[in-house]
Every structure is written in structure tokens, then in C-alpha cells.
Enzyme design. Structure first.
Site, PDB file in Angstrom:
ATOM      1  N   ARG A 119       0.836  -1.213   0.000  1.00  0.00           N
ATOM      2  CA  ARG A 119       0.000   0.000   0.000  1.00  0.00           C
ATOM      3  C   ARG A 119       0.872   1.265   0.000  1.00  0.00           C
ATOM      4  NH1 ARG A 119      -4.178  -0.345   4.715  1.00  0.00           N
ATOM      5  NH2 ARG A 119      -4.871   1.581   3.771  1.00  0.00           N
ATOM      6  N   GLN A 139      -8.701  10.821   7.855  1.00  0.00           N
ATOM      7  CA  GLN A 139      -8.653   9.414   8.280  1.00  0.00           C
ATOM      8  C   GLN A 139      -7.659   8.654   7.407  1.00  0.00           C
ATOM      9  OE1 GLN A 139     -13.035   8.007   8.907  1.00  0.00           O
ATOM     10  NE2 GLN A 139     -13.084   9.820   7.633  1.00  0.00           N
ATOM     11  N   HIS A 177      -5.926   8.261  11.898  1.00  0.00           N
ATOM     12  CA  HIS A 177      -5.673   6.821  11.805  1.00  0.00           C
ATOM     13  C   HIS A 177      -4.198   6.511  11.541  1.00  0.00           C
ATOM     14  CE1 HIS A 177     -10.228   6.053  10.868  1.00  0.00           C
ATOM     15  NE2 HIS A 177      -9.996   6.385  12.117  1.00  0.00           N
ATOM     16  N   CYS A 214       8.524   0.559  16.312  1.00  0.00           N
ATOM     17  CA  CYS A 214       8.750  -0.790  16.851  1.00  0.00           C
ATOM     18  C   CYS A 214       7.481  -1.301  17.536  1.00  0.00           C
ATOM     19  CB  CYS A 214       9.917  -0.745  17.835  1.00  0.00           C
ATOM     20  SG  CYS A 214      10.195  -2.347  18.605  1.00  0.00           S
ATOM     21  N   CYS A 265      15.828  -2.266  20.226  1.00  0.00           N
ATOM     22  CA  CYS A 265      15.549  -3.490  20.999  1.00  0.00           C
ATOM     23  C   CYS A 265      15.437  -4.738  20.134  1.00  0.00           C
ATOM     24  CB  CYS A 265      14.273  -3.306  21.806  1.00  0.00           C
ATOM     25  SG  CYS A 265      12.772  -3.397  20.801  1.00  0.00           S
ATOM     26  N   THR A 299     -15.887  10.353   2.728  1.00  0.00           N
ATOM     27  CA  THR A 299     -15.878   9.367   3.820  1.00  0.00           C
ATOM     28  C   THR A 299     -17.245   8.721   3.947  1.00  0.00           C
ATOM     29  OG1 THR A 299     -15.520   9.020   6.187  1.00  0.00           O
ATOM     30  CG2 THR A 299     -16.230  11.232   5.551  1.00  0.00           C
ATOM     31  N   SER A 300     -17.232   7.414   4.235  1.00  0.00           N
ATOM     32  CA  SER A 300     -18.504   6.705   4.362  1.00  0.00           C
ATOM     33  C   SER A 300     -19.121   6.958   5.730  1.00  0.00           C
ATOM     34  CB  SER A 300     -18.296   5.207   4.141  1.00  0.00           C
ATOM     35  OG  SER A 300     -17.285   4.744   5.011  1.00  0.00           O
ATOM     36  N   ASN A 337     -19.447  13.911  -1.809  1.00  0.00           N
ATOM     37  CA  ASN A 337     -19.370  12.462  -2.001  1.00  0.00           C
ATOM     38  C   ASN A 337     -20.258  12.099  -3.199  1.00  0.00           C
ATOM     39  OD1 ASN A 337     -19.622   9.550  -1.549  1.00  0.00           O
ATOM     40  ND2 ASN A 337     -18.999   9.954   0.551  1.00  0.00           N
ATOM     41  N   ALA A 374     -14.789  14.534  -5.375  1.00  0.00           N
ATOM     42  CA  ALA A 374     -14.102  15.626  -4.666  1.00  0.00           C
ATOM     43  C   ALA A 374     -13.219  16.436  -5.615  1.00  0.00           C
ATOM     44  CB  ALA A 374     -13.263  15.046  -3.528  1.00  0.00           C
TER      45      ALA A 374
HETATM   46  N1  APR Z   1     -14.795  11.881  -4.248  1.00  0.00           N
HETATM   47  C1  APR Z   1     -15.450  11.906  -3.066  1.00  0.00           C
HETATM   48  N2  APR Z   1     -15.846  10.788  -2.418  1.00  0.00           N
HETATM   49  C2  APR Z   1     -15.577   9.604  -3.002  1.00  0.00           C
HETATM   50  C3  APR Z   1     -14.900   9.498  -4.234  1.00  0.00           C
HETATM   51  C4  APR Z   1     -14.510  10.708  -4.877  1.00  0.00           C
HETATM   52  N3  APR Z   1     -13.871  10.708  -6.043  1.00  0.00           N
HETATM   53  N4  APR Z   1     -14.784   8.174  -4.535  1.00  0.00           N
HETATM   54  C5  APR Z   1     -15.352   7.497  -3.528  1.00  0.00           C
HETATM   55  N5  APR Z   1     -15.844   8.347  -2.601  1.00  0.00           N
HETATM   56  C6  APR Z   1     -16.522   8.058  -1.335  1.00  0.00           C
HETATM   57  C7  APR Z   1     -17.309   6.769  -1.310  1.00  0.00           C
HETATM   58  O1  APR Z   1     -18.625   6.981  -1.819  1.00  0.00           O
HETATM   59  C8  APR Z   1     -17.315   6.439   0.182  1.00  0.00           C
HETATM   60  O2  APR Z   1     -18.406   7.080   0.833  1.00  0.00           O
HETATM   61  O3  APR Z   1     -15.524   7.887  -0.365  1.00  0.00           O
HETATM   62  C9  APR Z   1     -16.018   7.069   0.686  1.00  0.00           C
HETATM   63  C10 APR Z   1     -14.947   6.082   1.073  1.00  0.00           C
HETATM   64  O4  APR Z   1     -15.405   5.336   2.156  1.00  0.00           O
HETATM   65  P1  APR Z   1     -14.455   4.316   2.943  1.00  0.00           P
HETATM   66  O5  APR Z   1     -13.699   3.454   1.981  1.00  0.00           O
HETATM   67  O6  APR Z   1     -15.290   3.667   3.989  1.00  0.00           O
HETATM   68  O7  APR Z   1     -13.343   5.276   3.590  1.00  0.00           O
HETATM   69  P2  APR Z   1     -13.344   6.051   4.939  1.00  0.00           P
HETATM   70  O8  APR Z   1     -14.650   6.673   5.243  1.00  0.00           O
HETATM   71  O9  APR Z   1     -12.131   6.920   4.886  1.00  0.00           O
HETATM   72  O10 APR Z   1     -13.090   4.873   5.975  1.00  0.00           O
HETATM   73  C11 APR Z   1     -12.818   5.170   7.300  1.00  0.00           C
HETATM   74  O11 APR Z   1     -12.270   2.902   7.795  1.00  0.00           O
HETATM   75  O12 APR Z   1     -11.354   1.117   6.763  1.00  0.00           O
HETATM   76  C12 APR Z   1     -11.185   2.007   7.807  1.00  0.00           C
HETATM   77  O13 APR Z   1      -9.300   2.932   8.872  1.00  0.00           O
HETATM   78  C13 APR Z   1      -9.931   2.836   7.613  1.00  0.00           C
HETATM   79  O14 APR Z   1      -9.619   5.226   7.642  1.00  0.00           O
HETATM   80  C14 APR Z   1     -10.459   4.188   7.194  1.00  0.00           C
HETATM   81  C15 APR Z   1     -11.814   4.230   7.883  1.00  0.00           C
END
Ligand code: APR
Length: 251
Positions: free
Chosen positions: A69, A100, A118, A126, A156, A194-195, A219, A237
Site C-alpha cells: 500500500r 482518516q 488513523h 517498533c 531493541c 468518507t462513508s 461524495n 471531490a
Molecule cells: N470523491 C469523493 N468521495 C468519493 C470518491 C470521490 N472521487 N470516490 C469514492 N468516494 C466516497 C465513497 O462513496 C465512500 O463514501 O468515499 C467514501 C470512502 O469510504 P471508505 O472506503 O469507507 O473510507 P473512509 O470513510 O475513509 O473509511 C474510514 O475505515 O477502513 C477504515 O481505517 C480505515 O480510515 C479508514 C476508515
């Protein structure tokens, strides 16, 4: 189309909070957490890779996945969304950026003092004693596309772990405190890509709303609760944020 009420709130804002998730880096080609488990990694469950017990059980598997990654991030570039957020900081009195994401694309776009709730792929430490460990810019290609022995701590000889927050671990206390404080004090919060399902980070937009701020969600998927002072800007975005910036500059 940016609602006038939102541009007005942004223009008047003394403190803007920008809260980002994986969606903000999607247009840079960084797989979201779920996407990152495709291809070579599709037969794994997140719980098999992103927990302290997974690292104890199979450190080479977990380190290999995170190095894969990190390699993706090093090959990626900030996109127009990261750049628009950095530019927004020049337009408001105060901007707090809370992410995040574990990549460094906000910093590479020019944002400063980013709060990484995060952790970061770029700050391994370590597993035994916590000492930060310097790793080379270019990761070793994970052997057989999968496992890679983690380096050893120079103090260590413990195994070095990724600097991210795993499931079941507490968020960095100072970062969380700063994020909640900013959300409680701001005039406007933009929640981007973010979801909103992973707590406690997911409660940040809600806290801003409860504290009287205007909140806008950016979103492609429907987002937000549809409250008064809450806007949902449907789109990527990398398209919506430059538009928002253009509108602020237009008047
Ligand atoms: N522009 C804006 N939003 C977008 C785009 C884009 N081009 N492409 C996808 N998305 C949206 C999706 O619709 C979704 O709602 O981004 C979001 C991504 O959601 P997740 O993958 O759940 O990411 P996130 O909300 O950052 O997850 C939170 O969960 O898996 C753990 O620790 C990890 O930090 C992460 C946390």
C-alpha cells in the site's frame, strides 16, 4: 452547483474544518480500504491484516500488505481535491485539516499540520518498544507479491510495525482531542469522501452540526442526514472542490 448559502457561510467562516476520508485520495488511484483487498489480497479479511493479533500471528504477511500500500502511495500524486483543500487554507482565517487517510497526499499538495486520526503509512515504529523507525523511501517489492519480513528495531531488535491505527486500537489521543476541539469550535465543516461508518472519527461532522456549524458533505454517494445547515454536494471531490474554490474566488 454550489448553494449560495454554503458559499456565504464559507466566506464568513473564521474557522473551517476539512474532514477527509479515502474518497479524497481515490482520484489519485489509491485503493480505499476495501479496494486494497482486491487483486493479490482478495482472499484476506481486513481482520486478518489490520489488527495487532494479525501482526503477531503473521508479521511478514501484514508488513508485506502495508508495504504494498505504501508503494501505491509513493507512486501516486495529489489530485485536484488535495490541491483545492491546500488552497482553501489561503482563503480563510483558520483551517483545520483532519484526515482518516494514512497516505501523505495532503502534505504533498501543500497542506500543513494535518491531523492524522488513523496514523500514517510513513511513520512505522517498533511493535515492542514504540521507537520510530526510519524506512527507505522505496519499499522492497513484497516477495511473491505477498509476504515481506518486517525490519528490526535498532534499539531493541523488536519487529517494526506500520504506523497506522489497527482495528481494536485507540486513536492517537492528542490527534483525537484536537479534532474534536476543532469540530466543536468551527463555523463550517466540509466532510469529504468518507462513508462515515468508522467511529469515533465518524462522529466529527455530527459534533460540528450540534455545535451550530454549517456542514457540507462531498461524495458521489448520497450522504448526510438532511438537516438544516447541512448540504450534500453530490460528486467527485476532485470536481466539486475546485468548483467551490472558483466560486469563492469569483466574488
Ligand atoms: N470523491 C469523493 N468521495 C468519493 C470518491 C470521490 N472521487 N470516490 C469514492 N468516494 C466516497 C465513497 O462513496 C465512500 O463514501 O468515499 C467514501 C470512502 O469510504 P471508505 O472506503 O469507507 O473510507 P473512509 O470513510 O475513509 O473509511 C474510514 O475505515 O477502513 C477504515 O481505517 C480505515 O480510515 C479508514 C476508515
Amino acid at each position: 452547483m454550489i448553494p449560495d448559502a454554503l458559499s456565504t457561510a464559507l466566506r464568513k467562516a473564521r474557522h473551517l474544518v476539512v474532514f477527509t476520508g479515502a474518497g479524497v485520495s481515490a482520484e489519485s488511484g489509491i485503493p480505499t480500504f476495501r479496494d486494497a483487498l482486491s487483486g493479490l489480497w482478495e482472499r484476506f479479511d481486513p481482520a486478518e491484516l489490520a489488527t495487532p493479533s494479525a501482526f503477531r500471528r503473521d508479521p511478514a504477511l501484514v508488513w508485506g500488505w502495508y508495504e504494498w500500500r505504501r508503494m501505491k502511495v509513493l507512486q501516486a500524486q495529489p489530485n485536484p481535491a488535495h490541491r483545492a483543500i491546500a488552497a482553501l487554507a489561503e482563503r480563510v482565517e483558520k483551517l483545520t485539516l483532519i484526515t482518516q487517510n494514512v497516505d501523505d497526499l495532503h502534505e504533498r499538495a501543500g497542506s500543513r499540520d494535518v491531523i492524522h486520526l488513523h496514523g500514517s503509512l510513513h511513520a512505522p515504529r517498533c511493535f515492542a518498544c514504540g521507537r520510530p523507525h526510519a524506512i527507505s523511501e522505496v519499499p522492497e517489492e513484497p516477495a511473491e507479491g505477498r509476504c515481506l519480513e518486517p525490519p528490526r528495531c535498532q534499539r531493541c531488535n523488536g519487529k517494526v510495525r506500520p504506523g497506522v491505527v489497527w482495528f481494536g486500537e485507540a486513536l492517537p489521543e492528542a490527534a483525537l482531542r484536537a479534532a474534536f476541539k476543532a469540530a466543536g469550535e468551527c463555523d463550517v465543516l466540509l466532510s469529504i469522501g468518507t462513508s462515515g461508518v468508522v467511529q469515533p472519527a465518524a462522529s466529527i461532522p455530527q459534533l460540528a452540526l450540534q455545535s451550530g456549524a454549517t456542514v457540507a458533505h462531498i461524495n458521489p454517494q448520497p450522504s448526510g442526514q438532511g438537516g438544516a445547515r447541512e448540504f450534500s454536494l453530490a460528486g467527485a471531490a476532485g470536481v466539486v472542490l475546485p468548483e467551490l474554490l472558483g466560486q469563492l474566488d469569483a466574488r
